[in-house]
Design an enzyme around this catalytic site. Structure first.
Site, PDB file in Angstrom:
ATOM      1  CB  ILE A  53      -1.017  -0.060   1.223  1.00  0.00           C
ATOM      2  CG1 ILE A  53      -0.375  -0.191   2.298  1.00  0.00           C
ATOM      3  CG2 ILE A  53      -1.920  -1.084   0.877  1.00  0.00           C
ATOM      4  CD1 ILE A  53      -1.473  -0.024   3.538  1.00  0.00           C
ATOM      5  CB  SER A 180      -2.855  -2.950  12.101  1.00  0.00           C
ATOM      6  OG  SER A 180      -3.651  -3.902  11.920  1.00  0.00           O
ATOM      7  CE1 TYR A 210       2.176  -5.438  11.640  1.00  0.00           C
ATOM      8  CE2 TYR A 210      -0.109  -5.913  12.453  1.00  0.00           C
ATOM      9  CZ  TYR A 210       0.797  -5.082  11.471  1.00  0.00           C
ATOM     10  OH  TYR A 210       0.178  -4.654  10.558  1.00  0.00           O
TER      11      TYR A 210
HETATM   12  N1  LIG Z   1      -1.673  -5.703   4.389  1.00  0.00           N
HETATM   13  C1  LIG Z   1      -2.696  -5.592   5.493  1.00  0.00           C
HETATM   14  O1  LIG Z   1      -3.699  -6.262   5.508  1.00  0.00           O
HETATM   15  C2  LIG Z   1      -2.343  -4.612   6.707  1.00  0.00           C
HETATM   16  C3  LIG Z   1      -3.242  -4.169   7.510  1.00  0.00           C
HETATM   17  C4  LIG Z   1      -3.189  -3.585   8.475  1.00  0.00           C
HETATM   18  C5  LIG Z   1      -1.969  -2.812   8.511  1.00  0.00           C
HETATM   19  N2  LIG Z   1      -1.046  -2.844   7.645  1.00  0.00           N
HETATM   20  C6  LIG Z   1       0.139  -2.055   7.586  1.00  0.00           C
HETATM   21  O2  LIG Z   1       0.158  -1.451   6.493  1.00  0.00           O
HETATM   22  C7  LIG Z   1       1.487  -1.008   6.250  1.00  0.00           C
HETATM   23  C8  LIG Z   1       2.193  -1.340   4.825  1.00  0.00           C
HETATM   24  O3  LIG Z   1       2.257  -2.674   4.929  1.00  0.00           O
HETATM   25  P1  LIG Z   1       1.940  -3.605   3.402  1.00  0.00           P
HETATM   26  O4  LIG Z   1       0.731  -4.501   3.718  1.00  0.00           O
HETATM   27  O5  LIG Z   1       1.801  -2.874   2.308  1.00  0.00           O
HETATM   28  O6  LIG Z   1       3.200  -4.630   3.420  1.00  0.00           O
HETATM   29  P2  LIG Z   1       4.441  -4.713   2.591  1.00  0.00           P
HETATM   30  O7  LIG Z   1       4.287  -4.525   1.272  1.00  0.00           O
HETATM   31  O8  LIG Z   1       5.402  -6.041   3.282  1.00  0.00           O
HETATM   32  O9  LIG Z   1       5.344  -3.339   3.036  1.00  0.00           O
HETATM   33  C9  LIG Z   1       6.014  -2.948   3.905  1.00  0.00           C
HETATM   34  C10 LIG Z   1       6.840  -1.951   3.676  1.00  0.00           C
HETATM   35  O10 LIG Z   1       7.887  -1.552   4.829  1.00  0.00           O
HETATM   36  C11 LIG Z   1       9.203  -1.509   4.497  1.00  0.00           C
HETATM   37  N3  LIG Z   1      10.047  -1.873   5.701  1.00  0.00           N
HETATM   38  C12 LIG Z   1      10.028  -3.102   6.402  1.00  0.00           C
HETATM   39  N4  LIG Z   1      11.072  -2.631   7.192  1.00  0.00           N
HETATM   40  C13 LIG Z   1      11.810  -1.566   7.377  1.00  0.00           C
HETATM   41  C14 LIG Z   1      12.842  -1.070   7.762  1.00  0.00           C
HETATM   42  N5  LIG Z   1      13.459  -1.649   8.650  1.00  0.00           N
HETATM   43  N6  LIG Z   1      13.064   0.274   6.832  1.00  0.00           N
HETATM   44  C15 LIG Z   1      12.571   0.742   6.037  1.00  0.00           C
HETATM   45  N7  LIG Z   1      11.470   0.307   5.542  1.00  0.00           N
HETATM   46  C16 LIG Z   1      10.940  -0.981   6.035  1.00  0.00           C
HETATM   47  C17 LIG Z   1       9.276  -2.594   3.526  1.00  0.00           C
HETATM   48  O11 LIG Z   1      10.202  -2.393   2.811  1.00  0.00           O
HETATM   49  P3  LIG Z   1      11.512  -3.752   2.231  1.00  0.00           P
HETATM   50  O12 LIG Z   1      11.068  -3.953   1.052  1.00  0.00           O
HETATM   51  O13 LIG Z   1      12.758  -2.964   2.357  1.00  0.00           O
HETATM   52  O14 LIG Z   1      11.170  -4.982   3.459  1.00  0.00           O
HETATM   53  C18 LIG Z   1       7.937  -2.330   2.569  1.00  0.00           C
HETATM   54  O15 LIG Z   1       8.326  -1.443   1.597  1.00  0.00           O
HETATM   55  C19 LIG Z   1       2.477  -1.758   7.215  1.00  0.00           C
HETATM   56  O16 LIG Z   1       2.708  -0.466   8.411  1.00  0.00           O
HETATM   57  C20 LIG Z   1       1.582  -2.587   7.911  1.00  0.00           C
HETATM   58  O17 LIG Z   1       1.496  -2.870   9.235  1.00  0.00           O
HETATM   59  C21 LIG Z   1      -1.121  -3.803   6.348  1.00  0.00           C
END
Ligand SMILES: NC(=O)c1ccc[n+]([C@@H]2O[C@H](COP(=O)([O-])OP(=O)(O)OC[C@H]3O[C@@H](n4cnc5c(N)ncnc54)[C@H](OP(=O)(O)O)[C@@H]3O)[C@@H](O)[C@H]2O)c1
Ligand SMILES: *[C@@H]1O[C@H](CO)[C@@H](O)[C@H](O)[C@H]1NC(C)=O
Ligand SMILES: *[C@@H]1O[C@H](CO)[C@@H](O)[C@H](O)[C@H]1NC(C)=O
Ligand SMILES: *[C@@H]1O[C@H](CO)[C@@H](O)[C@H](O)[C@H]1NC(C)=O
Length: 334
Positions: A53, A180, A210
Site C-alpha cells: 500500500i 492496524s 505486532y
Molecule cells: N496488508 C494488510 O492487510 C495490513 C493491515 C493492517 C495494517 N497494515 C500496515 O500497512 C503498512 C504497509 O504494509 P503492506 O501491507 O503494504 O506490506 P508490505 O508490502 O510488506 O510493505 C511493508 C513496507 O515496509 C518496509 N520496511 C520494512 N522494514 C523496514 C525498515 N527497517 N526500514 C524501512 N522500511 C521498512 C518494507 O520495505 P522492504 O521492501 O525494504 O522490506 C515495505 O516497503 C504496514 O505498516 C502494515 O503494518 C497492513
C-alpha cells in the site's frame, strides 16, 4: 448421486450467497478518495513506498503532481518502484532515499539529508511496517530494541521528530501513520520491564508483538496532534483494511507449516477475501488530502472515516508516557 446434486442445488448457492454477503460487507463497501486534489509544488515522503500500500499511495500522490520521496530500506526494490511510478504517471519528481527504520543512525542520516536538501515537506506518511514473521529470525534492531516495535514505532517516532521543523515550516502539513485494526489485541504498551532474563540486554524486551507496535502508532499520532495543536501540523492514524500485500505472502511462506503448498492453496482464497492494494491505500490518501481531516487531528480512521480505536489507544496519559519513553529510547532531547 442424490447427495451430489443436492450439493449443487443447495450448498453451492448458499456458499455463493454467503460470499456475496461477505463481499458486499467488506469489499464492495470500501470507500475511495475521489476529490480532485492537486499536489504540484508539494513534497511528500512515504516510508516503505517500494511495496504494497505504500507504493500504491506513492503512485496516487505522484499522479497528483507531488514530489514524492520513497524512503526505503531495499534500494533496488525502491528504484524499480520509482521507475514504475515515473513511467505510469509521467512525474519525474519521484526519487529514492535510503532509510532503515531499524537503525536509528540511518534515521538520523536520512533526516539530516532531507532537511539539508528539501525546501519543504507537506506530507509525511509513516507507512513502513513489519510483522513478526518478516524478521528473518532477527529479534532486535541495530539499537537493541525489539525488531517489530523498533521499526514500526521507534523508527517512525524519531523520523517524525527530526522532520518536525521542516513540517512546521511547510504548515499546514500532515503526518499520517499507518496502524492496524490489530492494535486492539495489544494488552499494554508500557510493559517495558526487563523481566525476561534471556533478553535482559534489550532495553525493552517485552514488546515483540505486532499489535503493541500498532497501538504505539495510534498513541504516537494522537500525542503528536496534541503537541502540535497550534503549529499547523495535522496528525492522524489509520487502519488501511485487510489487504492482499506481500505481508500475507510472507506469512504463508514463513509461518505456515505447509509453506509453499499452503501458499498456493490459500492465495486464491485470500485474494477473494481481501481488498486490493489500490483500495488499501485509500484511507491513507484520505488522511493525507481530505479537507475535513484538518478538523480531526489526532483521530484514528478506518475506511476513510473517523473510527474509535481501542480503549487503550484513547488513553491520553498512556500516550504522554509513551512519548517520554520513546524520547529516552531514541535519544531525543524532549
Ligand atoms: N496488508 C494488510 O492487510 C495490513 C493491515 C493492517 C495494517 N497494515 C500496515 O500497512 C503498512 C504497509 O504494509 P503492506 O501491507 O503494504 O506490506 P508490505 O508490502 O510488506 O510493505 C511493508 C513496507 O515496509 C518496509 N520496511 C520494512 N522494514 C523496514 C525498515 N527497517 N526500514 C524501512 N522500511 C521498512 C518494507 O520495505 P522492504 O521492501 O525494504 O522490506 C515495505 O516497503 C504496514 O505498516 C502494515 O503494518 C497492513
Ligand atoms: C551515517 O552517515 C555517516 C556519515 O556520512 C556514515 O559514516 C554512516 O555510515 C551512516 N550510517 C548509517 C547507518 O547510514
Ligand atoms: C505486563 O505483562 C505481564 C505478562 O505479559 C502481565 O501479567 C502484566 O499485567 C502486564 N503489566 C502491565 C502494567 O500491563
Ligand atoms: C472545520 O470546523 C469548522 C468549525 O467547526 C467549520 O467551520 C469548518 O467548515 C470545518 N472544516 C471542514 C473542512 O470541514
Amino acid at each position: 448421486m442424490a447427495s451430489l446434486s443436492g450439493f449443487f442445488r443447495y450448498i453451492v448457492p448458499i456458499l455463493v450467497a454467503l460470499y456475496g454477503i461477505y463481499y458486499w460487507q467488506f469489499v464492495a463497501s470500501r470507500r475511495y478518495f475521489t476529490a480532485d486534489v492537486e499536489l504540484k509544488g508539494k513534497t511528500v515522503i512515504v516510508t516503505g513506498g517500494n511495496s504494497g500500500i505504500g507504493k500504491e499511495t506513492a503512485l496516487d500522490l505522484a499522479r497528483r503532481g507531488a514530489r514524492v520521496i520513497l524512503a526505503c530500506r531495499n534500494l533496488q526494490k525502491a528504484e524499480d518502484a520509482a521507475k514504475d511510478i515515473r513511467t505510469r504517471t509521467g512525474n519525474s519528481e519521484v526519487v529514492v532515499r535510503h532509510l532503515d527504520l531499524g537503525n536509528l543512525q540511518s534515521v538520523r542520516n536520512f533526516s539530516s539529508k532531507i532537511v539539508e536538501s528539501e525546501e519543504r515537506l507537506d506530507i509525511l506518511i509513516n507507512n513502513a511496517g513489519v510483522a513478526k514473521w518478516q524478521t528473518d529470525g532477527v529479534i532486535a534492531t541495530k539499537d537493541n530494541f525489539d525488531f517489530v516495535f523498533g521499526i514500526n514505532h521507534l523508527g517512525h517516532f524519531l523520523l517524525t521528530n527530526l522532520l518536525l521543523d521542516l513540517l512546521k515550516k511547510s504548515a499546514s502539513s500532515r503526518v499520517v501513520t499507518v496502524s492496524s485494526l490489530l492494535h486492539s489485541n495489544a494488552p499494554s504498551v508500557l510493559n517495558m520491564t526487563r523481566a525476561d532474563p534471556d533478553v535482559a540486554s534489550f532495553l525493552y524486551p517485552h514488546l515483540e508483538s505486532y499489535p503493541v507496535s500498532k497501538l504505539a502508532n495510534i498513541l504516537f499520532a494522537s500525542e503528536l496532534a496534541r503537541r502540535e495543536a497550534s503549529s499547523g501540523v495535522i496528525s492522524t492514524s489509520l487502519h488501511p483494511g485487510v489487504i492482499y500485500t506481500p505481508i500475507w505472502k510472507t506469512h504463508m511462506l514463513v509461518e505456515s507449516r505447509f509453506k509453499a503448498a499452503m501458499y498456493y492453496v490459500m492465495s486464491p482464497i485470500m485474494w477473494l477475501m481481501m481488498i486490493d492494494e489500490e483500495a488499501g491505500a485509500q484511507t491513507t490518501i484520505h488522511c493525507a488530502l481530505d479537507d475535513s481531516v484538518a478538523n480531526f487531528s489526532g483521530s484514528y480512521f478506518d475506511n476513510c472515516q473517523v473510527a474509535p480505536p481501542s480503549a487503550l489507544a484513547q488513553d491520553d496519559e498512556l500516550a504522554r508516557r509513551l512519548w517520554e519513553v520513546s524520547c529516552e529510547a531514541t535519544g531525543l532531547d524532549c
